[in-house]
Motif scaffolding. Structure first.
Motif, PDB file in Angstrom:
ATOM      1  N   ALA A 115     -49.248   7.174 -13.832  1.00 50.05           N
ATOM      2  CA  ALA A 115     -48.858   8.428 -13.195  1.00 50.05           C
ATOM      3  C   ALA A 115     -49.863   8.851 -12.131  1.00 50.05           C
ATOM      4  N   ARG A 116     -51.155   8.582 -12.375  1.00 54.23           N
ATOM      5  CA  ARG A 116     -52.170   9.008 -11.415  1.00 54.23           C
ATOM      6  C   ARG A 116     -52.007   8.304 -10.070  1.00 54.23           C
ATOM      7  N   SER A 117     -51.540   7.051 -10.091  1.00 53.76           N
ATOM      8  CA  SER A 117     -51.313   6.331  -8.837  1.00 53.76           C
ATOM      9  C   SER A 117     -50.232   7.015  -8.013  1.00 53.76           C
ATOM     10  N   PHE A 118     -49.136   7.424  -8.687  1.00 52.17           N
ATOM     11  CA  PHE A 118     -48.049   8.091  -7.980  1.00 52.17           C
ATOM     12  C   PHE A 118     -48.480   9.474  -7.475  1.00 52.17           C
ATOM     13  N   ILE A 119     -49.262  10.187  -8.286  1.00 57.18           N
ATOM     14  CA  ILE A 119     -49.734  11.505  -7.857  1.00 57.18           C
ATOM     15  C   ILE A 119     -50.632  11.367  -6.634  1.00 57.18           C
ATOM     16  N   ARG A 120     -51.495  10.375  -6.650  1.00 54.77           N
ATOM     17  CA  ARG A 120     -52.399  10.147  -5.510  1.00 54.77           C
ATOM     18  C   ARG A 120     -51.591   9.852  -4.250  1.00 54.77           C
ATOM     19  N   ALA A 121     -50.578   8.984  -4.364  1.00 57.75           N
ATOM     20  CA  ALA A 121     -49.735   8.681  -3.200  1.00 57.75           C
ATOM     21  C   ALA A 121     -49.007   9.926  -2.723  1.00 57.75           C
ATOM     22  N   GLY A 122     -48.532  10.750  -3.667  1.00 58.01           N
ATOM     23  CA  GLY A 122     -47.868  11.996  -3.296  1.00 58.01           C
ATOM     24  C   GLY A 122     -48.801  12.942  -2.580  1.00 58.01           C
ATOM     25  N   LEU A 123     -50.069  12.978  -2.987  1.00 56.31           N
ATOM     26  CA  LEU A 123     -51.040  13.833  -2.317  1.00 56.31           C
ATOM     27  C   LEU A 123     -51.311  13.362  -0.889  1.00 56.31           C
ATOM     28  N   VAL A 124     -51.343  12.045  -0.695  1.00 53.21           N
ATOM     29  CA  VAL A 124     -51.514  11.523   0.664  1.00 53.21           C
ATOM     30  C   VAL A 124     -50.326  11.933   1.533  1.00 53.21           C
ATOM     31  N   LEU A 125     -49.116  11.825   0.981  1.00 56.58           N
ATOM     32  CA  LEU A 125     -47.915  12.236   1.708  1.00 56.58           C
ATOM     33  C   LEU A 125     -47.962  13.728   2.048  1.00 56.58           C
ATOM     34  N   ALA A 126     -48.242  14.562   1.038  1.00 61.31           N
ATOM     35  CA  ALA A 126     -48.296  16.014   1.265  1.00 61.31           C
ATOM     36  C   ALA A 126     -49.431  16.382   2.213  1.00 61.31           C
ATOM     37  N   GLY A 127     -50.580  15.728   2.058  1.00 57.88           N
ATOM     38  CA  GLY A 127     -51.707  16.011   2.940  1.00 57.88           C
ATOM     39  C   GLY A 127     -51.408  15.640   4.381  1.00 57.88           C
ATOM     40  N   GLY A 128     -50.715  14.518   4.579  1.00 57.64           N
ATOM     41  CA  GLY A 128     -50.343  14.119   5.933  1.00 57.64           C
ATOM     42  C   GLY A 128     -49.393  15.115   6.574  1.00 57.64           C
ATOM     43  N   LEU A 129     -48.407  15.587   5.807  1.00 58.73           N
ATOM     44  CA  LEU A 129     -47.468  16.584   6.336  1.00 58.73           C
ATOM     45  C   LEU A 129     -48.197  17.872   6.710  1.00 58.73           C
ATOM     46  N   ALA A 130     -49.152  18.284   5.853  1.00 54.81           N
ATOM     47  CA  ALA A 130     -49.920  19.497   6.157  1.00 54.81           C
ATOM     48  C   ALA A 130     -50.786  19.289   7.389  1.00 54.81           C
ATOM     49  N   ALA A 131     -51.414  18.109   7.493  1.00 48.41           N
ATOM     50  CA  ALA A 131     -52.285  17.828   8.639  1.00 48.41           C
ATOM     51  C   ALA A 131     -51.505  17.807   9.948  1.00 48.41           C
ATOM     52  N   ALA A 132     -50.248  17.370   9.892  1.00 48.58           N
ATOM     53  CA  ALA A 132     -49.431  17.308  11.107  1.00 48.58           C
ATOM     54  C   ALA A 132     -49.131  18.695  11.662  1.00 48.58           C
ATOM     55  N   THR A 133     -49.266  19.732  10.830  1.00 47.62           N
ATOM     56  CA  THR A 133     -48.978  21.102  11.287  1.00 47.62           C
ATOM     57  C   THR A 133     -50.233  21.867  11.665  1.00 47.62           C
ATOM     58  N   ALA A 134     -51.400  21.240  11.586  1.00 45.41           N
ATOM     59  CA  ALA A 134     -52.655  21.936  11.862  1.00 45.41           C
ATOM     60  C   ALA A 134     -52.736  22.360  13.328  1.00 45.41           C
ATOM     61  N   ASP A 135     -53.052  23.610  13.567  1.00 48.83           N
ATOM     62  CA  ASP A 135     -53.258  24.091  14.934  1.00 48.83           C
ATOM     63  C   ASP A 135     -54.666  24.645  15.126  1.00 48.83           C
ATOM     64  N   THR A 136     -55.504  24.464  14.104  1.00 47.01           N
ATOM     65  CA  THR A 136     -56.902  24.877  14.159  1.00 47.01           C
ATOM     66  C   THR A 136     -57.759  23.732  13.637  1.00 47.01           C
ATOM     67  N   THR A 137     -58.872  23.454  14.275  1.00 50.96           N
ATOM     68  CA  THR A 137     -59.738  22.383  13.797  1.00 50.96           C
ATOM     69  C   THR A 137     -60.367  22.766  12.468  1.00 50.96           C
ATOM     70  N   TRP A 138     -60.672  21.763  11.668  1.00 51.12           N
ATOM     71  CA  TRP A 138     -61.219  22.036  10.341  1.00 51.12           C
ATOM     72  C   TRP A 138     -62.613  22.653  10.438  1.00 51.12           C
ATOM     73  N   TRP A 139     -63.379  22.293  11.473  1.00 53.76           N
ATOM     74  CA  TRP A 139     -64.721  22.875  11.593  1.00 53.76           C
ATOM     75  C   TRP A 139     -64.654  24.347  11.998  1.00 53.76           C
ATOM     76  N   SER A 140     -63.613  24.705  12.767  1.00 60.47           N
ATOM     77  CA  SER A 140     -63.436  26.124  13.103  1.00 60.47           C
ATOM     78  C   SER A 140     -63.018  26.926  11.881  1.00 60.47           C
ATOM     79  N   GLU A 141     -62.152  26.326  11.057  1.00 69.34           N
ATOM     80  CA  GLU A 141     -61.699  27.000   9.838  1.00 69.34           C
ATOM     81  C   GLU A 141     -62.860  27.210   8.872  1.00 69.34           C
TER      82      GLU A 141
END
Length: 294
Positions: A115-141
């Protein structure tokens, strides 16, 4: 999307992909990791499977660099989401066709897909979708909202620790040892009860017997059975002798009621069985491969 999540997603994804990619691309054990995956069968050979993992590692490193350097660009986040979707599909295929194979997700993880393998892959998917919407740099945040950023990063780090088997040695084993010191045997009423096979595999992989036999093991768990109080775990292996390399079955026998919580230093019987002659090799056989290498 919550601003702190989308702004810090590139940082989290970059820090997650960078060590995994470096481990695959430059790791000394990538060929052994590849040998335990379904890629060997799909690509018809261990060398091709190893090359595929190294190429994947290079892609992960490239994505990590892009996420960290250009966090407000859509392409790195979208590519990370596609990578996570690809990981999920690959894991589903591996689980359906070779359930005991390793996922090859990390630089060190060699256990069966769970299950942990699938959760990790899901987190990469969700993280990528979130990163695609970023309009502020992480260092500014981070500089603009340090408290909220720290809380998010700590929660994310705890989640990634929980789902990354590569990092179990950093927190899971110390926690278990501390629990044993404080409370003793946590399951005194369970003596004589058979533990799950995964618990036996975990116990084996932290034993001295596993470390001694690891140079000849060439697969994930292939078969298991219980016999007169013992649980036998079978792996495929190769054993070099003066006449060449012969395929063997590597058999480990453990107490079928023992787990890493109840027996952190288990007694393990190890046998090598020649698959062609079906003869048991001598007890000192495990010392021979290292001697031949020298």
């Amino acid at each position: 999307m919550i601003p702190v999540v989308s702004a810090l997603a590139p940082l989290v994804c970059g820090l997650l992909l960078a060590p995994a990619g470096a481990g695959k691309l430059f790791g000394r054990h990538t060929s052994r990791l590849a040998a335990n995956t379904v890629l060997v069968r799909v690509l018809h050979g261990g060398r091709r499977a190893t090359l595929a993992l190294r190429v994947l590692g290079a892609a992960e490193l490239a994505l990590a660099a892009a996420l960290l350097a250009t966090p407000t660009t859509v392409v790195p986040g979208a590519a990370t989401a596609a990578l996570g979707l690809g990981f999920t599909g690959y894991l589903a295929y591996s689980k359906a066709t070779a359930p005991e194979s390793s996922c090859g997700c990390g630089a060190r993880a060699e256990g069966p897909i769970g299950a942990r393998s699938f959760i990790r892959a899901g987190l990469v998917l969700a993280g990528g979708l979130a990163a695609a919407t970023a309009d502020t740099t992480w260092w500014s945040e981070v500089s603009g909202h340090p408290v909220a950023s720290l809380v998010f990063l700590l929660v994310t780090a705890a989640l990634l620790l929980a789902v990354s088997s590569d990092l179990d040695h950093l927190w899971l084993l110390p926690v278990r040892k501390a629990r044993l010191r404080l409370f003793g045997n946590p399951l005194p009423s369970s003596a004589g009860v058979r533990v799950p096979v995964d618990a036996s595999v975990e116990l084996l992989e932290h034993s001295l017997a596993w470390q001694a036999a690891r140079p000849v093991v060439r697969s994930a768990l292939l078969d298991h059975w219980d016999d007169e109080g013992w649980r036998v775990l079978r792996y495929a292996g190769t054993y070099p002798d003066p006449h060449g390399t012969r395929p063997v079955s590597v058999l480990f026998a453990l107490d079928l009621t023992a787990s890493i919580d109840t027996a952190p230093s288990p007694a393990v019987r190890v046998s090598l069985v020649d698959e062609e002659s079906e003869q048991v090799l001598p007890a000192d056989a495990l010392a021979l491969p290292s001697a031949l290498k020298g």
